[in-house]
Design a protein around this motif. Structure first.
Motif, mmCIF file in Angstrom:
data_model
loop_
_atom_site.group_PDB
_atom_site.id
_atom_site.type_symbol
_atom_site.label_atom_id
_atom_site.label_comp_id
_atom_site.label_asym_id
_atom_site.label_seq_id
_atom_site.Cartn_x
_atom_site.Cartn_y
_atom_site.Cartn_z
ATOM 1 N N LYS A 84 0.822 -1.211 0.000
ATOM 2 C CA LYS A 84 0.000 0.000 0.000
ATOM 3 C C LYS A 84 0.853 1.257 0.000
ATOM 4 N N ALA A 85 2.081 1.158 0.519
ATOM 5 C CA ALA A 85 2.979 2.316 0.483
ATOM 6 C C ALA A 85 3.345 2.670 -0.956
ATOM 7 N N ILE A 86 3.663 1.659 -1.779
ATOM 8 C CA ILE A 86 4.023 1.991 -3.159
ATOM 9 C C ILE A 86 2.784 2.210 -4.022
ATOM 10 N N ILE A 87 1.657 1.585 -3.654
ATOM 11 C CA ILE A 87 0.410 1.853 -4.373
ATOM 12 C C ILE A 87 0.019 3.319 -4.214
ATOM 13 N N ARG A 88 0.334 3.904 -3.052
ATOM 14 C CA ARG A 88 0.039 5.341 -2.860
ATOM 15 C C ARG A 88 0.796 6.189 -3.883
ATOM 16 N N GLY A 214 -1.543 -9.995 -7.962
ATOM 17 C CA GLY A 214 -0.947 -9.775 -9.270
ATOM 18 C C GLY A 214 -1.466 -8.518 -9.936
ATOM 19 N N SER A 215 -2.771 -8.267 -9.825
ATOM 20 C CA SER A 215 -3.367 -7.091 -10.464
ATOM 21 C C SER A 215 -2.899 -5.800 -9.796
ATOM 22 N N GLU A 216 -2.868 -5.789 -8.463
ATOM 23 C CA GLU A 216 -2.397 -4.595 -7.756
ATOM 24 C C GLU A 216 -0.971 -4.245 -8.148
ATOM 25 N N LEU A 217 -0.094 -5.243 -8.124
ATOM 26 C CA LEU A 217 1.319 -4.972 -8.391
ATOM 27 C C LEU A 217 1.578 -4.704 -9.868
ATOM 28 N N ALA A 218 0.813 -5.337 -10.750
ATOM 29 C CA ALA A 218 0.957 -5.055 -12.180
ATOM 30 C C ALA A 218 0.644 -3.592 -12.462
ATOM 31 N N GLN A 219 -0.437 -3.085 -11.894
ATOM 32 C CA GLN A 219 -0.813 -1.696 -12.160
ATOM 33 C C GLN A 219 0.195 -0.718 -11.584
ATOM 34 N N THR A 383 -9.741 -5.209 -3.277
ATOM 35 C CA THR A 383 -8.586 -5.265 -4.164
ATOM 36 C C THR A 383 -8.185 -3.828 -4.452
ATOM 37 N N TYR A 384 -6.915 -3.491 -4.150
ATOM 38 C CA TYR A 384 -6.478 -2.093 -4.171
ATOM 39 C C TYR A 384 -5.883 -1.686 -5.515
ATOM 40 N N THR A 385 -6.637 -2.005 -6.575
ATOM 41 C CA THR A 385 -6.334 -1.422 -7.872
ATOM 42 C C THR A 385 -6.881 0.002 -7.875
ATOM 43 N N ALA A 450 -13.437 2.586 -2.782
ATOM 44 C CA ALA A 450 -14.401 1.515 -2.486
ATOM 45 C C ALA A 450 -14.103 0.829 -1.160
ATOM 46 N N GLY A 451 -12.809 0.724 -0.817
ATOM 47 C CA GLY A 451 -12.431 0.083 0.436
ATOM 48 C C GLY A 451 -12.957 0.804 1.653
ATOM 49 N N GLU A 452 -13.053 2.121 1.565
ATOM 50 C CA GLU A 452 -13.632 2.891 2.668
ATOM 51 C C GLU A 452 -15.164 2.789 2.650
ATOM 52 N N MET A 453 -15.748 2.795 1.468
ATOM 53 C CA MET A 453 -17.206 2.814 1.337
ATOM 54 C C MET A 453 -17.845 1.505 1.785
ATOM 55 N N ILE A 454 -17.159 0.371 1.573
ATOM 56 C CA ILE A 454 -17.773 -0.924 1.868
ATOM 57 C C ILE A 454 -18.045 -1.094 3.365
ATOM 58 N N SER A 455 -17.340 -0.348 4.199
ATOM 59 C CA SER A 455 -17.515 -0.495 5.648
ATOM 60 C C SER A 455 -18.921 -0.095 6.091
ATOM 61 N N GLU A 456 -19.526 0.879 5.423
ATOM 62 C CA GLU A 456 -20.887 1.279 5.793
ATOM 63 C C GLU A 456 -21.862 0.127 5.582
ATOM 64 N N ILE A 457 -21.707 -0.575 4.473
ATOM 65 C CA ILE A 457 -22.607 -1.696 4.194
ATOM 66 C C ILE A 457 -22.300 -2.867 5.126
#
Length: 511
Positions: A84-88, A214-219, A383-385, A450-457
């Motif tokens: 998540k550090a490099i995804i930022r 794989g998808s997160e790191l590929a992107q 998934t943090y794409t 989406a990761g933040e939004m899903i918590s409400e549901i």
């Protein structure tokens, strides 16, 4: 002192700080106590939560914690935190890609890959004190480093020391699966356990596997400047996700220049003068690509081979892991398991939640009374794409398979004002609810956050709050989470039958 010295590359100040905390070179294993109330094997998320939770109750319990490699496990060292550090950083590149749509003219931007990775190592080291050996020792836990195995029905052996236990917990996690491909072991390749040691950007990178990791790191590597090719055996990446969700992510990848090779089977890997050559079949056609580097992300397998589980009657499967019941109890009633070593949902938050169940069931359920069930948990995943894909509850496929009648409410993000102003209109909120009821059965969200939004549901589902309840909640305007309220409002409009409309019309005349 430990017989095995641990090192993480590069051996800079941050990785040295990390190792000094989560596997100190000068650590001396303590003298075992006569008997432990609980011995935990594995100091990843599940093991740490079990040990700290049991010790933190201040009941005088004797707790031992054993770690073979690095405390903090996959999440701290090779997973959530570094990725998540490099995804930022990759997210910033994504913002730059759409800057002109927002009226900002950009010139060519320089990407300092070495600094991005150094920043990641600094963050990881800074967080690591939470998982440090000294912290757990201060909690009154006996911390042992070394390879552990069951010696007999009452004993676990680690580095020649014998730990006698009343109950034990297996929390040894999982490791990357290495594919059975001709030549793969003759070339240097990366997994999630080694990719974060990079200091130089790979010019070209082949990612094997189009699941979440794989998808997160590929992107992110593509955004940071690698020429990325993603090979996946199915016809879509993220094939386990909602069809519309995976289409959005796949189209995003193509727009960003990722080379997707789908319906593929890798035949052979070999080292050539030009790089690492990968021979494959895709849609029935043989072909090959040559890249500078390879990242393997085809799945994970449980760490169980050295535990000597047969000795204590614990059944297991080499692919699925330790066999457990709904109470996270193995086939040996005195031994429990939690985390990636036994669960299909290999997420940090799942391991944490499972660990809390283990604490309850190992220490505070006398004669089996009041035991907590794993099946009672409602577990979201993300998934943090970019955009992110989040899901909670049952999928439409599961609902159909189980014969449940349901309706789907969909709100597209291009109908949400904040998403429009943010130029983040790719995505949707889908909520699956029981037919003729507002009971939420599941949800899928594709959105920038989406990761933040899903918590409400998730909160609504855990507390049996239906769509009517969500509709009553005032959401700040404008926010992207307003899409969830729009979905709830859409459900309420379905309640307006012709008869109810006639009644409302009459009431309005009488008011």
């Amino acid at each position: 002192m430990n017989s095995k010295i641990t090192e993480i590359l590069p051996s800079d100040q941050y990785n040295q700080q990390l190792v000094s905390l989560v596997h100190p070179h000068d650590w001396i294993n303590p003298k075992p106590q006569r008997q432990y109330d609980l011995v935990v094997i594995g100091a990843g998320t599940a093991g740490l939560v079990v040990a700290a939770g049991a010790a933190g109750l201040d009941l005088g319990l004797k707790i031992a914690l054993i770690e073979k490699h690095l405390m903090g496990g996959d999440c701290l060292n090779f997973g959530c935190v570094p990725s998540k550090a490099i995804i930022r950083s990759g997210k910033i590149i994504g913002e730059i890609l759409k800057a002109e749509k927002l009226g900002i003219k950009t010139q060519e931007n320089e990407i300092d890959f070495a600094y991005i990775m150094e920043r990641m190592r600094k963050i990881r080291a800074g967080i690591s004190h939470h998982d440090s050996a000294q912290r757990f020792k201060n909690l009154g836990i006996d911390v042992f480093f070394g390879s552990a195995h069951f010696f007999d029905q009452n004993t676990i052996e680690v580095e020649g020391l014998k730990l006698h236990y009343k109950k034990a917990v297996i929390a040894t996690g999982a490791k990357p699966i290495i594919p059975n491909i001709e030549g793969i072991n003759d070339v240097n390749f990366y997994t999630n356990e080694t990719i974060f040691s990079l200091t130089k950007l790979p010019p070209s990178l082949a990612v094997m596997g189009g699941g979440a990791i794989g998808s997160e790191l590929a992107q992110v590597f593509n955004r940071l400047g690698s020429q990325v090719t993603l090979l996946h055996k199915h016809d879509h990446i993220l094939n386990k996700e909602d069809k519309q969700a995976r289409e959005i992510i796949q189209n995003t990848f193509l727009q960003e220049g990722i080379n997707l090779i789908l319906n593929s089977q890798i035949l052979k890997v070999e080292l050539t003068e030009n790089g690492k050559k990968i021979d494959y079949i895709s849609n029935g056609q043989k072909n090959s690509i040559t890249v500078s580097d390879i990242l393997v992300c085809i799945g994970r397998e449980p760490n169980i081979k050295e535990l000597n589980l047969e000795k204590v009657g614990v059944e297991y499967d080499l692919k699925k892991g330790v066999k457990i019941n709904n109470y996270l109890q193995t086939t040996n009633p005195r031994i429990f398991a939690a985390g990636d070593v036994c669960l299909g949902e290999k997420f940090t938050h799942t391991a944490d939640a499972a660990a809390r169940i283990v604490i309850k069931n190992t220490l505070f359920s006398p004669f089996g009374l009041g035991k907590a069930k794993f099946s009672d948990l409602i577990i979201p995943r993300v998934t943090y794409t970019d955009p992110e894909v989040a899901h909670v509850g049952k999928s439409p496929h599961q609902l159909v398979t189980e014969g449940l009648d349901f309706n789907t409410i969909t709100v597209l993000m291009d109908k949400v004002d904040r998403a429009i102003t943010d130029e983040e209109t790719e995505g949707f909120v889908k909520i699956y609810h029981q037919k003729n009821s507002d009971k939420i059965l599941g949800a899928t969200i594709v959105a920038s956050h989406a990761g933040e939004m899903i918590s409400e549901i998730t909160l609504a589902m855990v507390n049996n709050i239906g769509l009517n309840g969500i509709s009553k909640v005032i959401h700040s305007y404008p926010t992207q989470a307003e899409a969830i309220k729009k979905a709830a409002d859409a459900y309420r409009r379905t309640l307006l039958t012709p008869q109810s409309r006639r009644i409302l019309k009459l009431l309005s005349k009488l008011t």
